[in-house]
Design an enzyme around this catalytic site. Sequence first.
Site, PDB file in Angstrom:
ATOM      1  N   LYS A   7       0.879  -1.138  -0.093  1.00 39.40           N
ATOM      2  CA  LYS A   7      -0.031   0.019   0.180  1.00 39.40           C
ATOM      3  C   LYS A   7       0.558   1.276   0.023  1.00 39.40           C
ATOM      4  CE  LYS A   7      -2.436  -0.546   3.509  1.00 39.40           C
ATOM      5  NZ  LYS A   7      -2.763   0.264   4.653  1.00 39.40           N
ATOM      6  N   ARG A  28     -11.173   1.497   8.870  1.00 39.12           N
ATOM      7  CA  ARG A  28     -10.695   0.227   9.369  1.00 39.12           C
ATOM      8  C   ARG A  28     -11.899  -0.414   9.835  1.00 39.12           C
ATOM      9  NH1 ARG A  28      -5.160   0.778   9.550  1.00 39.12           N
ATOM     10  NH2 ARG A  28      -3.947  -1.262  10.180  1.00 39.12           N
ATOM     11  N   ARG A  75       9.853 -10.056   5.172  1.00 40.17           N
ATOM     12  CA  ARG A  75      10.120  -8.685   5.523  1.00 40.17           C
ATOM     13  C   ARG A  75      10.324  -8.746   7.319  1.00 40.17           C
ATOM     14  NH1 ARG A  75       4.530  -4.876   5.307  1.00 40.17           N
ATOM     15  NH2 ARG A  75       4.592  -4.167   7.475  1.00 40.17           N
ATOM     16  N   ARG A  95       9.559  -1.150  13.325  1.00 39.66           N
ATOM     17  CA  ARG A  95       8.105  -0.816  13.870  1.00 39.66           C
ATOM     18  C   ARG A  95       8.264  -2.006  14.944  1.00 39.66           C
ATOM     19  NH1 ARG A  95       3.392  -0.117   9.485  1.00 39.66           N
ATOM     20  NH2 ARG A  95       2.439  -1.410  10.993  1.00 39.66           N
ATOM     21  N   ARG A 151      -2.754  -8.923  12.773  1.00 37.39           N
ATOM     22  CA  ARG A 151      -2.995  -7.769  11.936  1.00 37.39           C
ATOM     23  C   ARG A 151      -3.762  -8.385  10.551  1.00 37.39           C
ATOM     24  NH1 ARG A 151       2.580  -4.912  12.059  1.00 37.39           N
ATOM     25  NH2 ARG A 151       1.686  -3.879  10.139  1.00 37.39           N
TER      26      ARG A 151
END
Length: 187
Positions: free
Chosen positions: A13, A88, A127, A135, A146
């Site tokens: 995104k 969201r 990742r 983070r 998530r």
Amino acid sequence: MNIILFGPPGAGKGTQAEILINKFKIVQVSTGDMLREEVKAETDLGKEAKLIMDNGELVSDQIIMSMIKKRIVKSDCKNGFILDGFPRTLKQAIELDKVLESLKLNIDKVIEINVDEELLLKRIIKRVSESKTTRNDDNSETLKKRIQVYKNDTLPVIKYYRDLNKLHTINGMQKIEEVSKDILKLF
Ligand code: ADP
């Protein structure tokens, strides 16, 4: 130009938002970034949000709505904005409609970057192993959480826009350039 961009964690995104920002000279309004700033500044809100975010859960609709209401009336939003990470939940989407109506604003495009869960999990493992991120919520357990939260709370929001015939779904399982090309075709 006002855009809503949806995509689960790992969908790319951020990369696509960047392209749209440059093209339309609009600003990115990322509730995740805004919350991380609050956490960094150790504000009361930041302290409250930190635990929730570290667990991969959602910050309350009330906090998010008050942040958004203040943000989208700032002067840098006059050309438009990309909402990233918001709305969201269905509640946020319905509240957003009211806020936009009161400001006489419209959303021009609602875009979903769609990626299969299996591929998302692969990207996430990569990742995390490359761990370029600083983070706190970028570890595989929280990322899985998530994705789960995205499915439970955010897919109904996507359905909301689809039912209103406003949703454009883009295949996010292609090369970055191909995804961008497909997105730009919408304009
Ligand atoms: P992701 O990379 O998973 O899309 P974000 O950077 O958008 O995540 O958000 C990180 C965290 O901030 C979320 O897991 C959640 O705790 C909180 N958050 C961000 N936006 C919202 C929102 N609109 N409503 C509730 N919580 C939010």
